[in-house]
Design a protein around this motif. Sequence first.
Motif, PDB file in Angstrom:
ATOM      1  N   GLU A 128     -14.087  -5.878  -2.897  1.00  0.00           N
ATOM      2  CA  GLU A 128     -14.325  -5.096  -1.678  1.00  0.00           C
ATOM      3  C   GLU A 128     -15.821  -4.901  -1.420  1.00  0.00           C
ATOM      4  N   SER A 135     -11.047  -6.887   4.217  1.00  0.00           N
ATOM      5  CA  SER A 135      -9.839  -6.414   4.888  1.00  0.00           C
ATOM      6  C   SER A 135      -8.971  -7.553   5.400  1.00  0.00           C
ATOM      7  N   ALA A 141      -5.112  -8.852  -1.217  1.00  0.00           N
ATOM      8  CA  ALA A 141      -3.845  -8.162  -0.972  1.00  0.00           C
ATOM      9  C   ALA A 141      -2.836  -8.486  -2.066  1.00  0.00           C
ATOM     10  N   CYS A 144      -3.809  -6.644  -5.218  1.00  0.00           N
ATOM     11  CA  CYS A 144      -3.459  -5.219  -5.096  1.00  0.00           C
ATOM     12  C   CYS A 144      -1.971  -4.999  -5.337  1.00  0.00           C
ATOM     13  N   LEU A 164      -2.093   1.391  -3.639  1.00  0.00           N
ATOM     14  CA  LEU A 164      -2.453  -0.028  -3.671  1.00  0.00           C
ATOM     15  C   LEU A 164      -1.508  -0.867  -2.810  1.00  0.00           C
ATOM     16  N   GLU A 166      -0.117   0.173  -0.118  1.00  0.00           N
ATOM     17  CA  GLU A 166      -0.555   0.440   1.254  1.00  0.00           C
ATOM     18  C   GLU A 166      -1.785  -0.404   1.599  1.00  0.00           C
ATOM     19  N   LYS A 167      -2.693  -0.557   0.627  1.00  0.00           N
ATOM     20  CA  LYS A 167      -3.882  -1.385   0.847  1.00  0.00           C
ATOM     21  C   LYS A 167      -3.475  -2.839   1.081  1.00  0.00           C
TER      22      LYS A 167
END
Length: 579
Positions: A128, A135, A141, A144, A164, A166-167
């Motif tokens: 990040e 993003s 993703a 995560c 995580l 949700e991320k």
Amino acid sequence: HVPKEHRGNWGCACAFPLDSPIPLTRSWCLFEIMSSFNAGDAVNLQIRLPTHQQTAFVQGLKDSYSIALEALLGVKTEESQAFLEADRDNIFRAVEASIGFYKLNSLINDQMRGWFLEQGLKGVQIIEDSSDDASSDLELAHLCANLASMLSSDFGDQAKALALYEKALAIDSKVLEPGHLRFANTYGNMANAYVAQRELDKALEFNKKALDIRLKNLSEDHEDVASSIANIATVYYEKAEYDISLEYFDKALAAYSKNVGSEHPEYATILANSAKAYSEKGDKDQAMKREEKALAIRQQALGEDHSSTAMSYNSLSVLFLTTGQFEKALEYNEKALAIRRRVFGENHPSIAETYNNMASVYQEKDQPDLALEMYDKALAILQNAFGANHPHVASVYNNMAMVFKAKKDYDKAFEYYEKNLAILRKVYGEEHLQMATAYFNLAIFFYSQKQYEAALEHGEKALHIQIATFGEEHLAVANTNNNLAAIYCAMERYDKALSVCEKVLTIRHSLLGDKHPLIVEAYNNTAIACKKMGNYSKAGECYERMLEIQRETLGDDHPNTQKTMRQLEAVNSSCCTLV
């Protein structure tokens, strides 16, 4: 003993490649790790990654997460090598004389799991911080989601896992089309986390989201569709909504039957799970049929010496126990034990599970000394495998407490209930559902000792936790209230007992229908409270409703039906006398 001033850290370099870290294959390295475990607080084992390998490690996590995790958690110290065979032999003898290979493997795997998770979370932060547009990074993703799964299943940290997930969802939503199958996987995993948190309505919501996506992308009888349906069935089972649960289990069975056939091990798994719902409904015959069918499938597809076959024997032994067939229960436990010994060896936790089940049978057979012998065996295995402060160890303490109570060794019983409570409080904190069970058991213990104030205090603690977890309308809440009503009766607080009994009746009617055995129990307890208050008319109404259910479900000649007839006659006689 190592003086405090001499205590320090040991480092263990975790070398690349990720799919085959060399230190975990060398006998001397593993021996040094074992020595750090044996030293206890004297040594703090640390696993370190050289700075120049950090970037490569993060990329490796993104590229081959599952391969790396399997390698790191697949440590088998008994297969390690040394340059000199004599060194290897001496190290192996030292391991066997100390903590044994099973516990050493378990300790190393736990250590590696924690380190891997820590490095993975650092990796997410590195990506990040270093990426211009993290993003939109689908690999991030994916990482995560993998780390979230590990947090949920291995560490029980559902809140961090959900964050995580949700991320991962946020990144996927930016890049992928709505309705992509990847969303279904994440929703399903989030549902599992919500189940673990006992947020069952949220779990249903997310499982249904997963099912909707899979139905739009896959055929109705696809294995993933069947899996989503089975997951929904499981949530309804946890909600004690057994009829709805069985509807979904049967839909899952139909889908699996079309996809993989009705002789597949996955079909057997769903069949066995549905059997548990029938058992909770009180339909032991249907539960037995389904468990026996699951056993037959597993024997045919997997063979007799398979852990799933042992699981079927184990489940059937529990059913035999609950139906009073104690010799059959022991026979099937012995079958499970023999398979698990051949598959896992003598010191595996599944062996402890079987000893625990056998102890339960001996307990029901009023053979407390044999029960304690089995519990001692289970306890030794679990303490060796997991350490002294593990929930599995606490569970055995609780079971042993019940045996000591039956032996009228009340001081010993209280000691073991307290041991159970202390471990659970240390592991989970004060508000966890496991604490509710521990408080509930202590409430029953104090009630048996006629210490009603203490019983009420612990019962109310259990109820508080259950309501916070489930809400008011849950079977566990009803069951605890049912016991509180008995305590109120013993304290001669009959108006309070009647109020609680009526609450129990309402909840059980809502969740179980009109003819479940627990409905009969609720009417009986309500009748008792009414009689204590001199309200024989209302007590008679309760007995009449009980009799109606028992005649339909048990028949007129059943001893329970006959008993209710006598109780109704006595109440009616009391009414006439009062008039």
